[in-house]
Design a protein around this motif. Structure first.
Motif, PDB file in Angstrom:
ATOM      1  N   THR A  66     126.360  74.459 -16.757  1.00 48.94           N
ATOM      2  CA  THR A  66     127.253  75.268 -16.237  1.00 48.94           C
ATOM      3  C   THR A  66     127.351  76.501 -17.277  1.00 48.94           C
ATOM      4  O   THR A  66     128.284  77.446 -16.775  1.00 48.94           O
ATOM      5  CB  THR A  66     128.856  74.799 -15.936  1.00 48.94           C
TER       6      THR A  66
ATOM      7  N   TRP B 186     128.649  79.090 -13.743  1.00 48.45           N
ATOM      8  CA  TRP B 186     129.952  78.934 -13.136  1.00 48.45           C
ATOM      9  C   TRP B 186     130.351  80.052 -12.330  1.00 48.45           C
ATOM     10  O   TRP B 186     130.815  79.935 -11.144  1.00 48.45           O
ATOM     11  CB  TRP B 186     131.196  78.458 -14.065  1.00 48.45           C
TER      12      TRP B 186
ATOM     13  N   LEU C 264     124.280  75.659  -4.221  1.00 47.26           N
ATOM     14  CA  LEU C 264     124.039  74.238  -4.612  1.00 47.26           C
ATOM     15  C   LEU C 264     122.970  73.284  -4.174  1.00 47.26           C
ATOM     16  O   LEU C 264     122.320  72.812  -5.070  1.00 47.26           O
ATOM     17  CB  LEU C 264     125.497  73.236  -4.518  1.00 47.26           C
TER      18      LEU C 264
ATOM     19  N   LEU D 290     128.175  67.060 -15.200  1.00 52.02           N
ATOM     20  CA  LEU D 290     128.265  68.483 -15.722  1.00 52.02           C
ATOM     21  C   LEU D 290     128.442  68.332 -17.083  1.00 52.02           C
ATOM     22  O   LEU D 290     128.982  67.482 -17.756  1.00 52.02           O
ATOM     23  CB  LEU D 290     129.508  68.930 -15.105  1.00 52.02           C
TER      24      LEU D 290
ATOM     25  N   THR E 125     133.637  74.524 -12.253  1.00 52.02           N
ATOM     26  CA  THR E 125     132.518  73.860 -11.332  1.00 52.02           C
ATOM     27  C   THR E 125     133.051  72.323 -11.010  1.00 52.02           C
ATOM     28  O   THR E 125     132.728  72.107  -9.609  1.00 52.02           O
ATOM     29  CB  THR E 125     131.191  73.496 -12.102  1.00 52.02           C
TER      30      THR E 125
END
Length: 258
Positions: A162, A181, A202, A215, A226
């Motif tokens: 992210t 993010w 996504l 993540l 996120t």
């Protein structure tokens, strides 16, 4: 956890009498700039702790003390906000979920978005301290480096970095995809982009509901944002590596660069 992970400013305005609003900005911003009416101040650094049970997580005792001082009860509906597109408030949400507070939500946008159409206050509310009791920590959402490595090799999982693209290009976990993010945030509204647009973004990175999503980042707040977005979209299996890429590499694990 409620399905409404993210709520609008209009929703919050209509429910101010029935929710507990938490402002996670610095105390000087809360006092000097103003805040959502009746919001309590819980600065980000007050629940960000080095060496906690899960990386930056506060201890259970410290978390209970923080929420008790803020006058929060275990059954309260809590709405958190900041003035940075929700990235700091998302960490409050994740911490609350970790310690068993199911009814916690993120304000869509931030304080700047709120004051466009709604009034602000310069007076702190009267707060009656509580004896807040946290639930059992939900450690299942956190994974270790071995779990991340296994997910990177699993066709039914996707590892998501992210961080910003330049950080990703300099080095990342092998097999990971990059999703900054901020890509899901609308610069004009300061809130999240429409659901369809976020879903499409996504999917373009291979992040779908059919896969387990793991993540990681180098900062807890970005990964938390996120995580909150995926919860808002209803993704059923999301976890994150609370360790950083720096720790990953220090452990002798490989990284790759573009």
């Amino acid at each position: 956890m409620t399905d409404d992970w993210v709520v609008s400013a209009d929703w919050l305005a209509a429910h101010l009498d029935s929710v507990r609003v938490v402002d996670v900005r610095d105390a000087w911003e809360y006092d000097g700039i103003g805040h959502v009416p009746d919001a309590v101040s819980v600065p980000f650094d007050s629940f960000r702790q080095e060496g906690g049970p899960e990386g930056m997580m506060p201890t259970r005792e410290d978390w209970e003390a923080t929420l008790s001082e803020a006058g929060i009860e275990s059954g309260d509906t809590v709405v958190a906000y900041d003035d940075t597109h929700g990235v700091f408030a998302a960490r409050f949400l994740v911490t609350a979920l970790y310690y068993g507070h199911d009814d916690v939500r993120l304000l869509d946008g931030d304080y700047s978005a709120w004051i466009r159409d709604h009034g602000a206050s310069s007076e702190p509310p009267d707060v009656t301290p509580t004896d807040y009791e946290a639930g059992d920590p939900d450690s299942g959402v956190f994974v270790d480096a071995d779990d991340v490595a296994a997910a990177a090799e699993d066709d039914d999982a996707v590892v998501v970095d992210t961080r910003e693209p330049w950080e990703f290009e300099e080095g990342h976990i092998p097999g990971a995809v990059n999703l900054d993010w901020k890509e899901v945030v609308d610069d004009d509204t300061r809130g999240l982009k429409p659901r369809d647009a976020v879903e499409e973004l996504l999917a373009s990175r291979g992040v779908t509901r059919e896969k387990r999503v793991v993540l990681y980042c180098n900062t807890a707040r970005r990964i938390s944002h996120t995580f909150a977005v995926l919860g808002w979209l209803g993704f059923p299996d999301v976890a994150f590596y609370e360790g950083s890429l720096t720790e990953w590499e220090a452990d002798g694990r490989p990284i790759e660069s573009n």
